[in-house]
Design a protein around this motif. Structure first.
Motif, PDB file in Angstrom:
ATOM      1  N   VAL A   1      -1.276  36.629 -29.069  1.00  0.00           N
ATOM      2  CA  VAL A   1      -2.516  36.405 -29.257  1.00  0.00           C
ATOM      3  C   VAL A   1      -3.371  37.773 -29.539  1.00  0.00           C
ATOM      4  N   ILE A   2      -3.042  38.571 -27.982  1.00  0.00           N
ATOM      5  CA  ILE A   2      -3.620  40.219 -28.533  1.00  0.00           C
ATOM      6  C   ILE A   2      -3.582  40.389 -29.472  1.00  0.00           C
ATOM      7  N   VAL A   3      -2.349  40.924 -30.178  1.00  0.00           N
ATOM      8  CA  VAL A   3      -2.150  42.220 -31.307  1.00  0.00           C
ATOM      9  C   VAL A   3      -2.578  40.940 -32.697  1.00  0.00           C
ATOM     10  N   PHE A   4      -3.107  39.595 -32.364  1.00  0.00           N
ATOM     11  CA  PHE A   4      -3.399  39.228 -33.377  1.00  0.00           C
ATOM     12  C   PHE A   4      -5.252  39.114 -33.612  1.00  0.00           C
ATOM     13  N   MET A   5      -5.449  39.222 -32.816  1.00  0.00           N
ATOM     14  CA  MET A   5      -6.703  39.727 -32.134  1.00  0.00           C
ATOM     15  C   MET A   5      -7.435  40.934 -33.008  1.00  0.00           C
ATOM     16  N   GLU A   6      -6.814  42.007 -32.169  1.00  0.00           N
ATOM     17  CA  GLU A   6      -7.250  43.598 -32.017  1.00  0.00           C
ATOM     18  C   GLU A   6      -6.233  43.625 -34.153  1.00  0.00           C
ATOM     19  N   SER A   7      -6.263  43.155 -34.596  1.00  0.00           N
ATOM     20  CA  SER A   7      -5.644  43.456 -36.172  1.00  0.00           C
ATOM     21  C   SER A   7      -7.492  43.596 -36.760  1.00  0.00           C
ATOM     22  N   HIS A   8      -7.996  41.363 -35.942  1.00  0.00           N
ATOM     23  CA  HIS A   8      -8.995  41.441 -36.715  1.00  0.00           C
ATOM     24  C   HIS A   8     -10.366  41.795 -36.482  1.00  0.00           C
ATOM     25  N   ARG A   9      -9.776  42.351 -34.829  1.00  0.00           N
ATOM     26  CA  ARG A   9     -11.759  43.180 -34.752  1.00  0.00           C
ATOM     27  C   ARG A   9     -10.869  44.900 -35.250  1.00  0.00           C
ATOM     28  N   LEU A  10      -9.809  45.254 -35.312  1.00  0.00           N
ATOM     29  CA  LEU A  10     -10.030  47.350 -35.860  1.00  0.00           C
ATOM     30  C   LEU A  10     -10.211  47.009 -37.436  1.00  0.00           C
ATOM     31  N   ASP A  11      -9.635  46.026 -38.680  1.00  0.00           N
ATOM     32  CA  ASP A  11      -9.082  45.617 -39.792  1.00  0.00           C
ATOM     33  C   ASP A  11     -11.193  45.023 -40.166  1.00  0.00           C
ATOM     34  N   GLY A  12     -11.884  44.326 -39.346  1.00  0.00           N
ATOM     35  CA  GLY A  12     -13.333  44.227 -39.525  1.00  0.00           C
ATOM     36  C   GLY A  12     -12.720  43.491 -40.327  1.00  0.00           C
TER      37      GLY A  12
END
Length: 594
Positions: A155-166
């Motif tokens: 879940v953390i990796v999934f959320m971070e992917s969206h946050r960093l990619d914008g």
């Protein structure tokens, strides 16, 4: 034993009698069992370290794995896993699969020994199917513990992917509407001007119905509760205020056990703070906004023994979202011609309502899904052993301290960029599904028996909420009429516990009369009602008489009390309905004036 084969391990193994072989010793023949086995095994891991270096990936969130592994190593989770791996290694060595592998190796060994009479240079080792040894309670607990950690990391990796990619593709509430030409738009219902697209009277009725619906959902009861929350409790939620879904045949088999996904429940659907729905912001786009205080999700799993079907363990995984703000514009193109040809008889059964409604939908899409979550609670896992339970919470505390703010920042992007396309795909699947069933006139039963028309059958699920059960009942005329009558009884005719009078006064009459006249309980008809005149000539009387009425009022309409009955079937009378209303009481009698 030739010296040239002294370094051949298979030749040494060939000197050990293979299981199941015939041994001639002292003139006797006997069949042997296992001839080589490991009687004891102990393993100790002094240290257990994990590390990951991010090189290159299509997902930016993968970079977080290194930080999460550092948290895993620094928390008690790694030491617990270290101890459990040692125990699992012993279980694996002691398992039947490991012994079967040794036995098969002894059987095959002569085929690979050059000086053996059974030697075959083309022979290949027999391969046994890899099986997981039976799981002890401790091993199963370790598996559930690690699965919970892996899920949290995912879940953390999934959320971070969206946050960093914008926002890869920025969305807009009117993007679907802007993509449609004005000429094409004329084929569909214009929600900004319903009276022009639909028959004027029908358009007025639909407008009025939408206004009444919005007012009801937003009206607060005497206790300060929103109408939408009352409706959720009466129609959708069980007595515990929960919406529960039971899974069927959703399981994962592992060794001698099955991990069964039992149910998922949602709590908090009756905590709406505000609600604005069906606001037409363009001809085919409706804006919907609401705020919810909290939503609590709980997933329940069971571990069952495959052979005995007995329950060995249970696990509950839950998390809470708080202060949720949602904006969901909906692009909805309803074909005017399809609406005109829709048959009323086709939707008398509730199972036909969805396909019939979808049959008039040419296009439906969520152009933007804006969801903002202000707070999220730490995930909870119930059912682990005390050691793993403590380790899980130690890991989770550190993860949330590092990533909670980042997760809340990423949540709007997750909903708009990932979940919204999934929802649109599901909606398109429904729209392209089964057509609206055509009413078969050959099933016409003649005159309608009103006793059956409004009454559900005795079928239905006893555990369902009383109103929701109407959806599962049916009779020869369909279950939609009885469902609507059930709604009438619970939402209008039932007695309000706060006032001691039927709910129709506060729910329907007071809001309606307040908008019409400015006074609750009063209908006002300003101006002339009628004016007539005639000449009367009787005997010596010859006069012109005029009669005129104006400015009429009906007051105290919100004094409906018992007895009260609407659309009530009459015993032994198939074509009669009883409608009884009692209006007015001593302090506030019903008053008509003009």
């Amino acid at each position: 034993f030739p010296l040239k084969d002294v370094l051949e391990p298979y030749c040494w193994l060939a000197t050990i009698l293979a299981p199941g072989a015939v041994n001639v010793f002292d003139g006797e023949t006997s069949s042997t069992a296992s001839t080589l086995s490991m009687s004891d095994f102990n393993m100790t891991l002094s240290t257990l370290n994990f590390d990951a270096n991010y090189l290159r990936s299509t997902s930016s969130g993968v970079a977080a794995i290194g930080d999460l592994l550092d948290i895993f190593s620094s928390s008690n989770a790694s030491s617990v896993l270290q101890q459990r791996l040692s125990a699992y290694g012993k279980d694996f060595i002691d398992s039947g699969w490991f012994q079967s592998h040794i036995d098969q190796l002894l059987v095959d060994a002569p085929k690979f020994c050059p000086h053996s009479s059974e030697y075959d240079e083309n022979s290949k080792l027999s391969r046994l199917e890899m099986t997981v040894p039976p799981m002890s309670p401790t091993t199963m607990d370790s598996f559930l513990f690690m699965s919970s950690l892996v899920a949290e990391v995912g879940v953390i990796v999934f959320m971070e992917s969206h946050r960093l990619d914008g926002a890869v593709k920025p969305t807009h509430a009117l993007s679907s509407q802007n993509a449609m030409s004005d000429t094409e738009s004329e084929r569909f219902v214009d929600f900004t001007n319903l009276e022009s697209d639909l028959h004027s009277e029908i358009g007025k009725f639909v407008n009025k119905a939408l206004e009444e619906m919005k007012d009801y959902l937003n009206t607060r009861t005497d206790s300060g509760e929103l109408g939408i929350n009352v409706l959720m409790k009466d129609w959708l939620l069980n007595n515990e205020g929960t919406l529960a879904f039971d899974f069927k045949d959703l399981s994962l088999e592992l060794a001698d056990v099955a991990i069964v996904f039992s149910s998922i429940s949602i709590r908090g659907l009756d905590t709406f703070r505000s609600l604005e729905v069906a606001d037409a912001i363009s001809p085919q786009t409706l804006d919907n906004r609401f705020e919810i205080e909290m939503l609590d999700f709980e997933l329940e799993l069971e571990v069952l023994n495959i052979e005995t079907k007995s329950r060995q363990n249970g696990l509950k995984v839950s998390f809470t979202l708080r202060d949720i703000e949602v904006s969901v514009p909906l692009f909805l193109a309803l074909d005017i011609q399809q609406i005109a040809t829709l048959q009323l008889g086709s939707i008398l059964r509730t199972e036909n309502i969805l396909p019939c409604v979808l049959s008039i939908v040419d296009s439906i899409e969520i152009p933007q899904l804006a969801i903002r979550i202000l707070d999220v609670g730490q995930p909870k896992v119930e059912g682990l052993q005390p050691v793993t339970d403590s380790a899980f919470y130690a890991f989770t505390n550190q993860v949330f301290e590092a990533y909670k703010t980042k997760m809340l920042e990423a949540a709007p992007l997750v909903f708009d960029q990932t979940i919204r396309p999934i929802l649109n795909g599901l909606v398109r699947t429904f729209v392209e599904g089964d057509p609206c069933p055509i009413y078969d006139s050959s099933d016409d039963l003649g005159f309608v028996d009103l006793r059956q028309f409004f009454e559900p059958s005795s079928s239905g699920t006893s555990h369902s909420p009383s109103m929701l059960r109407k959806l599962f009942d049916t009779n020869e005329y369909g279950n939609f009429p009885s469902m609507l009558k059930g709604l009438l009884e619970t939402e209008l005719l039932a007695v309000d516990a706060m006032t001691g009078r039927p709910k129709i006064n506060e729910v329907l009459i007071q809001p309606f009369t307040l908008r019409q006249s400015g006074t609750e309980g009063t209908l006002a008809f300003d101006g002339d009602l009628f004016e007539t005149g005639t000449r009367v000539s009787v005997g010596g009387l010859d006069a012109n008489i005029q009669l005129k009425a104006s400015d009429a009022k009906i007051e105290n309409l919100d004094t409906v009390t018992l007895p009260l009955a609407l659309l009530e079937p009459v015993l032994n009378e198939p074509h009669y309905l009883n409608n009884t209303a009692t209006i007015g009481f001593e302090e506030r009698p019903l008053r008509l004036s003009t």
